[in-house]
Design a protein around this motif. Structure first.
Motif, PDB file in Angstrom:
ATOM      1  N   VAL A 289       0.856  -1.179   0.000  1.00 30.68           N
ATOM      2  CA  VAL A 289       0.000   0.000   0.000  1.00 30.68           C
ATOM      3  C   VAL A 289       0.898   1.237   0.000  1.00 30.68           C
ATOM      4  O   VAL A 289       1.733   1.407   0.888  1.00 30.68           O
ATOM      5  N   ILE A 290       0.732   2.062  -1.013  1.00 28.86           N
ATOM      6  CA  ILE A 290       1.565   3.260  -1.176  1.00 28.86           C
ATOM      7  C   ILE A 290       0.707   4.490  -0.902  1.00 28.86           C
ATOM      8  O   ILE A 290      -0.302   4.709  -1.561  1.00 28.86           O
ATOM      9  N   SER A 291       1.108   5.292   0.052  1.00 27.39           N
ATOM     10  CA  SER A 291       0.334   6.484   0.408  1.00 27.39           C
ATOM     11  C   SER A 291       0.476   7.568  -0.659  1.00 27.39           C
ATOM     12  O   SER A 291       1.424   7.561  -1.460  1.00 27.39           O
ATOM     13  N   ARG A 292      -0.458   8.501  -0.644  1.00 28.36           N
ATOM     14  CA  ARG A 292      -0.372   9.626  -1.579  1.00 28.36           C
ATOM     15  C   ARG A 292       0.907  10.415  -1.339  1.00 28.36           C
ATOM     16  O   ARG A 292       1.581  10.833  -2.290  1.00 28.36           O
ATOM     17  N   ALA A 293       1.257  10.610  -0.071  1.00 33.62           N
ATOM     18  CA  ALA A 293       2.470  11.371   0.252  1.00 33.62           C
ATOM     19  C   ALA A 293       3.714  10.687  -0.314  1.00 33.62           C
ATOM     20  O   ALA A 293       4.618  11.353  -0.826  1.00 33.62           O
ATOM     21  N   ARG A 294       3.745   9.361  -0.223  1.00 36.08           N
ATOM     22  CA  ARG A 294       4.909   8.640  -0.744  1.00 36.08           C
ATOM     23  C   ARG A 294       4.983   8.741  -2.264  1.00 36.08           C
ATOM     24  O   ARG A 294       6.065   8.873  -2.835  1.00 36.08           O
ATOM     25  N   LEU A 295       3.830   8.695  -2.928  1.00 32.65           N
ATOM     26  CA  LEU A 295       3.817   8.856  -4.383  1.00 32.65           C
ATOM     27  C   LEU A 295       4.289  10.254  -4.769  1.00 32.65           C
ATOM     28  O   LEU A 295       5.078  10.421  -5.698  1.00 32.65           O
ATOM     29  N   GLU A 296       3.812  11.261  -4.056  1.00 32.08           N
ATOM     30  CA  GLU A 296       4.244  12.630  -4.344  1.00 32.08           C
ATOM     31  C   GLU A 296       5.748  12.764  -4.151  1.00 32.08           C
ATOM     32  O   GLU A 296       6.439  13.409  -4.949  1.00 32.08           O
ATOM     33  N   GLU A 297       6.247  12.150  -3.090  1.00 33.28           N
ATOM     34  CA  GLU A 297       7.685  12.195  -2.794  1.00 33.28           C
ATOM     35  C   GLU A 297       8.488  11.537  -3.911  1.00 33.28           C
ATOM     36  O   GLU A 297       9.569  12.004  -4.276  1.00 33.28           O
ATOM     37  N   ALA A 298       7.956  10.445  -4.464  1.00 26.61           N
ATOM     38  CA  ALA A 298       8.653   9.720  -5.535  1.00 26.61           C
ATOM     39  C   ALA A 298       8.580  10.435  -6.871  1.00 26.61           C
ATOM     40  O   ALA A 298       9.478  10.298  -7.701  1.00 26.61           O
ATOM     41  N   LEU A 299       7.519  11.230  -7.081  1.00 25.59           N
ATOM     42  CA  LEU A 299       7.257  11.796  -8.403  1.00 25.59           C
ATOM     43  C   LEU A 299       7.732  13.225  -8.590  1.00 25.59           C
ATOM     44  O   LEU A 299       7.898  13.677  -9.720  1.00 25.59           O
ATOM     45  N   TYR A 300       7.943  13.936  -7.485  1.00 26.23           N
ATOM     46  CA  TYR A 300       8.237  15.364  -7.614  1.00 26.23           C
ATOM     47  C   TYR A 300       9.517  15.724  -6.873  1.00 26.23           C
ATOM     48  O   TYR A 300       9.747  15.287  -5.746  1.00 26.23           O
ATOM     49  N   ALA A 301      10.333  16.548  -7.517  1.00 21.68           N
ATOM     50  CA  ALA A 301      11.585  17.008  -6.915  1.00 21.68           C
ATOM     51  C   ALA A 301      11.311  18.155  -5.945  1.00 21.68           C
ATOM     52  O   ALA A 301      10.209  18.706  -5.890  1.00 21.68           O
ATOM     53  N   TRP A 302      12.344  18.530  -5.166  1.00 19.33           N
ATOM     54  CA  TRP A 302      12.226  19.659  -4.260  1.00 19.33           C
ATOM     55  C   TRP A 302      11.783  20.901  -5.023  1.00 19.33           C
ATOM     56  O   TRP A 302      12.249  21.172  -6.137  1.00 19.33           O
ATOM     57  N   GLY A 303      10.902  21.667  -4.431  1.00 24.88           N
ATOM     58  CA  GLY A 303      10.500  22.935  -5.023  1.00 24.88           C
ATOM     59  C   GLY A 303       9.445  22.820  -6.099  1.00 24.88           C
ATOM     60  O   GLY A 303       8.981  23.846  -6.608  1.00 24.88           O
ATOM     61  N   SER A 304       9.050  21.606  -6.454  1.00 23.22           N
ATOM     62  CA  SER A 304       8.018  21.446  -7.482  1.00 23.22           C
ATOM     63  C   SER A 304       6.656  21.801  -6.902  1.00 23.22           C
ATOM     64  O   SER A 304       6.350  21.488  -5.755  1.00 23.22           O
ATOM     65  N   GLU A 305       5.837  22.475  -7.719  1.00 17.80           N
ATOM     66  CA  GLU A 305       4.480  22.784  -7.289  1.00 17.80           C
ATOM     67  C   GLU A 305       3.600  21.568  -7.554  1.00 17.80           C
ATOM     68  O   GLU A 305       3.521  21.082  -8.679  1.00 17.80           O
ATOM     69  N   VAL A 306       2.959  21.074  -6.510  1.00 23.18           N
ATOM     70  CA  VAL A 306       2.135  19.872  -6.625  1.00 23.18           C
ATOM     71  C   VAL A 306       0.700  20.215  -6.235  1.00 23.18           C
ATOM     72  O   VAL A 306       0.440  20.659  -5.115  1.00 23.18           O
ATOM     73  N   GLU A 307      -0.220  20.047  -7.175  1.00 22.47           N
ATOM     74  CA  GLU A 307      -1.632  20.258  -6.861  1.00 22.47           C
ATOM     75  C   GLU A 307      -2.071  19.244  -5.809  1.00 22.47           C
ATOM     76  O   GLU A 307      -1.619  18.095  -5.799  1.00 22.47           O
ATOM     77  N   SER A 308      -2.966  19.662  -4.923  1.00 17.29           N
ATOM     78  CA  SER A 308      -3.368  18.808  -3.804  1.00 17.29           C
ATOM     79  C   SER A 308      -4.006  17.499  -4.261  1.00 17.29           C
ATOM     80  O   SER A 308      -3.922  16.488  -3.570  1.00 17.29           O
ATOM     81  N   ASN A 309      -4.630  17.507  -5.448  1.00 18.13           N
ATOM     82  CA  ASN A 309      -5.298  16.296  -5.929  1.00 18.13           C
ATOM     83  C   ASN A 309      -4.582  15.667  -7.122  1.00 18.13           C
ATOM     84  O   ASN A 309      -5.170  14.882  -7.866  1.00 18.13           O
ATOM     85  N   ALA A 310      -3.302  16.013  -7.295  1.00 19.18           N
ATOM     86  CA  ALA A 310      -2.571  15.558  -8.488  1.00 19.18           C
ATOM     87  C   ALA A 310      -2.530  14.038  -8.576  1.00 19.18           C
ATOM     88  O   ALA A 310      -2.789  13.456  -9.637  1.00 19.18           O
ATOM     89  N   VAL A 311      -2.193  13.371  -7.480  1.00 21.75           N
ATOM     90  CA  VAL A 311      -2.089  11.910  -7.501  1.00 21.75           C
ATOM     91  C   VAL A 311      -3.438  11.277  -7.829  1.00 21.75           C
ATOM     92  O   VAL A 311      -3.531  10.348  -8.627  1.00 21.75           O
ATOM     93  N   GLU A 312      -4.503  11.787  -7.206  1.00 27.56           N
ATOM     94  CA  GLU A 312      -5.835  11.258  -7.470  1.00 27.56           C
ATOM     95  C   GLU A 312      -6.209  11.383  -8.943  1.00 27.56           C
ATOM     96  O   GLU A 312      -6.822  10.470  -9.519  1.00 27.56           O
ATOM     97  N   VAL A 313      -5.831  12.496  -9.555  1.00 29.97           N
ATOM     98  CA  VAL A 313      -6.122  12.705 -10.978  1.00 29.97           C
ATOM     99  C   VAL A 313      -5.376  11.684 -11.835  1.00 29.97           C
ATOM    100  O   VAL A 313      -5.945  11.092 -12.756  1.00 29.97           O
ATOM    101  N   HIS A 314      -4.088  11.449 -11.529  1.00 31.13           N
ATOM    102  CA  HIS A 314      -3.308  10.472 -12.292  1.00 31.13           C
ATOM    103  C   HIS A 314      -3.916   9.069 -12.147  1.00 31.13           C
ATOM    104  O   HIS A 314      -4.024   8.325 -13.130  1.00 31.13           O
TER     105      HIS A 314
END
Length: 219
Positions: free
Chosen positions: A168-193
């Motif tokens: 089970v992979i959390s949304r936070a872990r996916l965001e951490e894996a997908l985005y570099a430091w300083g990247s702007e991440v929409e709050s629902n980005a993972v859900e959209v993907h």
């Protein structure tokens, strides 16, 4: 896939970061060993590209510290063309592979793909599960033998989840894996993907564990 690049040469580092970003990696770039050592203590990375000749703390010490912490993150060393002793020492101290300078970015990308496959338990170039086939080298996905058009982030989400089957992979872990430091991440980005992947592939492939995260089951 989140990657830490540690290279103090500004021109070389900028070029490697730009090339790896185009390949779909979320790249954090640091220029000295002490920063890298601290970042590796505090953050989870899928891969590390590590130069050995660094200010404040040399790359070999960074590598040794990483392995002393029982951290198995794959490490690709950047070494001098004539640094045979360095390469041997690096491999003996836990590096997974190396490339000698000067190098071609295509070689770095190929070696990183191979390291990621081995670390995730996929010895073969293709990743196959429930009718889905991922060809990392060609950056192509097939479903029931038909090509599927995915965005860069959709490809990364799918690759990450299939690389962690049964977890089970959390949304936070996916965001951490997908985005570099300083990247702007929409709050629902993972859900959209995830939503788009379900529409393009088997809707039941990715399961939501409410309040916890997402999982691709083994069977």
């Amino acid at each position: 896939m989140r990657l830490l690049l540690v290279e103090d040469d500004a021109i070389l580092g900028d070029g490697i970061k730009a090339g790896l970003t185009l390949e779909g990696y979320a790249v954090d770039w640091l220029t000295d060993g002490a920063q890298a050592d601290e970042a590796l203590k505090l953050n989870r990375y899928d891969l590390v590209v590590l130069d050995l000749n660094l200010p404040r703390m040399d790359g070999m010490t960074v590598l040794k510290n990483l392995r002393r912490r029982k951290d198995s993150t794959p490490v690709l060393l950047l070494t001098a063309r004539d640094g045979v002793a360095e390469r041997v020492a690096g491999l003996d101290n836990g590096a997974d592979d190396y490339v000698a300078k000067p190098f071609d970015l295509a070689e770095i990308c190929a070696r990183l793909r191979a390291l990621a496959r081995r670390h995730e338990g996929h010895a073969q170039p293709l990743i196959e599960h429930k009718g889905v086939t991922i060809d990392p080298a060609a950056h192509q996905v097939y479903y029931l033998d038909k090509p599927v058009d995915l965005s860069q982030k959709e490809f990364e989400v799918l690759s990450y989840l299939l690389g962690h089957l049964g977890q089970v992979i959390s949304r936070a872990r996916l965001e951490e894996a997908l985005y570099a430091w300083g990247s702007e991440v929409e709050s629902n980005a993972v859900e959209v993907h995830i939503h788009h992947l379900r529409k393009k592939l088997d809707a039941g492939l990715i399961r939501t564990i409410r309040g916890v995260g997402y999982i691709v089951d083994h069977d």
